[in-house]
Design an enzyme around this catalytic site. Sequence first.
Site, short mmCIF file in Angstrom:
data_model
loop_
_atom_site.label_atom_id
_atom_site.label_comp_id
_atom_site.label_asym_id
_atom_site.label_seq_id
_atom_site.Cartn_x
_atom_site.Cartn_y
_atom_site.Cartn_z
N ASN A 129 -5.01 8.57 1.38
CA ASN A 129 -5.45 8.05 2.68
C ASN A 129 -5.84 9.15 3.65
O ASN A 129 -6.97 9.19 4.14
CB ASN A 129 -4.35 7.20 3.31
CG ASN A 129 -4.42 5.75 2.95
OD1 ASN A 129 -5.35 5.31 2.28
ND2 ASN A 129 -3.45 4.98 3.39
N ASP A 130 -4.87 10.01 3.96
CA ASP A 130 -5.12 10.94 5.07
C ASP A 130 -4.16 12.11 5.08
O ASP A 130 -3.07 12.08 4.51
CB ASP A 130 -5.05 10.20 6.42
CG ASP A 130 -3.82 9.31 6.56
OD1 ASP A 130 -2.73 9.71 6.14
OD2 ASP A 130 -3.95 8.18 7.09
N THR B 66 -9.14 2.62 6.78
CA THR B 66 -8.56 1.35 7.23
C THR B 66 -7.06 1.48 7.49
O THR B 66 -6.37 0.47 7.65
CB THR B 66 -8.80 0.24 6.20
OG1 THR B 66 -8.36 0.68 4.91
CG2 THR B 66 -10.28 -0.11 6.12
N GLN C 211 3.95 9.87 4.24
CA GLN C 211 5.14 9.80 3.40
C GLN C 211 5.82 11.13 3.14
O GLN C 211 7.04 11.19 3.02
CB GLN C 211 4.78 9.14 2.06
CG GLN C 211 4.37 7.68 2.20
CD GLN C 211 4.10 7.01 0.88
OE1 GLN C 211 3.84 7.67 -0.13
NE2 GLN C 211 4.16 5.69 0.86
N ARG D 92 4.79 15.48 24.34
CA ARG D 92 4.11 16.76 24.51
C ARG D 92 2.88 16.79 23.61
O ARG D 92 2.98 16.59 22.40
CB ARG D 92 5.03 17.92 24.16
CG ARG D 92 4.40 19.30 24.38
CD ARG D 92 5.31 20.39 23.88
NE ARG D 92 6.55 20.44 24.62
CZ ARG D 92 6.71 21.10 25.77
NH1 ARG D 92 5.69 21.76 26.30
NH2 ARG D 92 7.87 21.11 26.37
N TYR E 69 -4.20 4.65 9.25
CA TYR E 69 -3.85 5.23 10.55
C TYR E 69 -5.09 5.54 11.38
O TYR E 69 -5.13 5.32 12.59
CB TYR E 69 -3.03 6.51 10.29
CG TYR E 69 -2.33 7.10 11.49
CD1 TYR E 69 -2.32 6.48 12.73
CD2 TYR E 69 -1.65 8.31 11.36
CE1 TYR E 69 -1.66 7.05 13.80
CE2 TYR E 69 -0.98 8.89 12.43
CZ TYR E 69 -1.00 8.25 13.65
OH TYR E 69 -0.34 8.81 14.72
N ASP F 105 0.82 -1.22 0.00
CA ASP F 105 0.00 0.00 0.00
C ASP F 105 0.85 1.26 0.00
O ASP F 105 0.47 2.28 -0.57
CB ASP F 105 -0.93 -0.01 1.21
CG ASP F 105 -2.11 -0.96 1.03
OD1 ASP F 105 -2.22 -1.57 -0.07
OD2 ASP F 105 -2.91 -1.11 1.97
#
Length: 287
Positions: free
Chosen positions: A144-145, A185, A244, A155, A187, A70
Site C-alpha cells: 500500500n504505502d 484507496t 504495520q 508537533r 491512508y 485487507d
Amino acid sequence: MPDVRVVGVISKPRAPEAARTVPGLIEWLRARGIQVRCDEPTAAYLGSAEGLPREQVPEGCQLVIVLGGDGTLLAAARALGGRDVPLFPVNLGGLGFLTAITIEELYPELERALRGGHRIGRRRMLHCELLRGEQVVSQYEALNDVVLTKASIARMIDLDAYVDAHFVCAYKADGLIVATPTGSTAYSLSAGGPIIFPRVAALCLTPICPHMLTNRPVIVPDTSVIRIVNRAADGDTYLTIDGQVGEPLHRFDQVLCRSSDHCLQLIRPPRSLFFDVLRQKLRWGER
C-alpha cells in the site's frame, strides 16, 4: 496456475468467522489430496500448536489462502518475500478493498482457482530503503504505502522530498505518504489523495495535514526514485510500512522509495471489477 499440491493458509487472529471457517476449509483441501501449511493463528483454530511463522508458510506452495481483511492480506503480501505465489483473499467482513472474495464464494471460487479458471490481478509492490549516513540500515517491501509521520504529540515535522534528484518541496506537516495505486484507496485517500486505477504506472506523494494549504498530492511515474530527508529531531518521525511495521527515524535519515521488482498476484472473482468495488465499498451512487 501449476498443479496445486501444497496450499498455505494465513488467517486473521481472534476472528470468530475464521474460527468457524478454518476447520471445514482444511478438511475440504485435504479431501482433495492437497497438503496444507498453516500459520500460527490458523493452527490455533484447529486446536494445534504446530503453526508456522507467516514467512515460512508460502515455502513450496502453489497457492496461499488469506482469511481476514485487507490488514491480513498486507501481512501476507510481505510474508511472500518476493515468491511468485498467487494469493486467494477471502474477506471475513469489513471494508476490504483487496479481499474481494466473500465467505459465501469461498468454495466455488476455490474450485475455479484449482482448475485454472481464475482471474489474476497483478499489483506492483513498493521497495523502501532507509539510509543513515551512507549505510542502508533497513529495507522493506510495501503493497500500500510508505508513510513518515510525526511521533510527538501535536508537533509537525519537517521533510524534504525529491523525485529523481529534483527537489519537490520542503514539507512542514503531520507526515507524508508515498502510495502505490493499490494504496491509493487506503491512508492516502483519507488524507485527500486521488484514487488511482490499479494498472496506472504511478506513485503518489500525499502530505498529511500540511501547514501550507497549497501543498497538494503529486502523482509521479512509477519509474521515479523518491527520496525523503527527515529534518526533524531524532525520534520525532516514525517510518511505517503498510501501517504495520516500521521504526523511528534519526535526523537526516533518508528514505528511498522505488517500484519493486515484485508484483503481488491477487486472485479475483470474475464479477469483481475495480469500479464495481468502488461503488460497493465507498457507496457511490448507482444509476
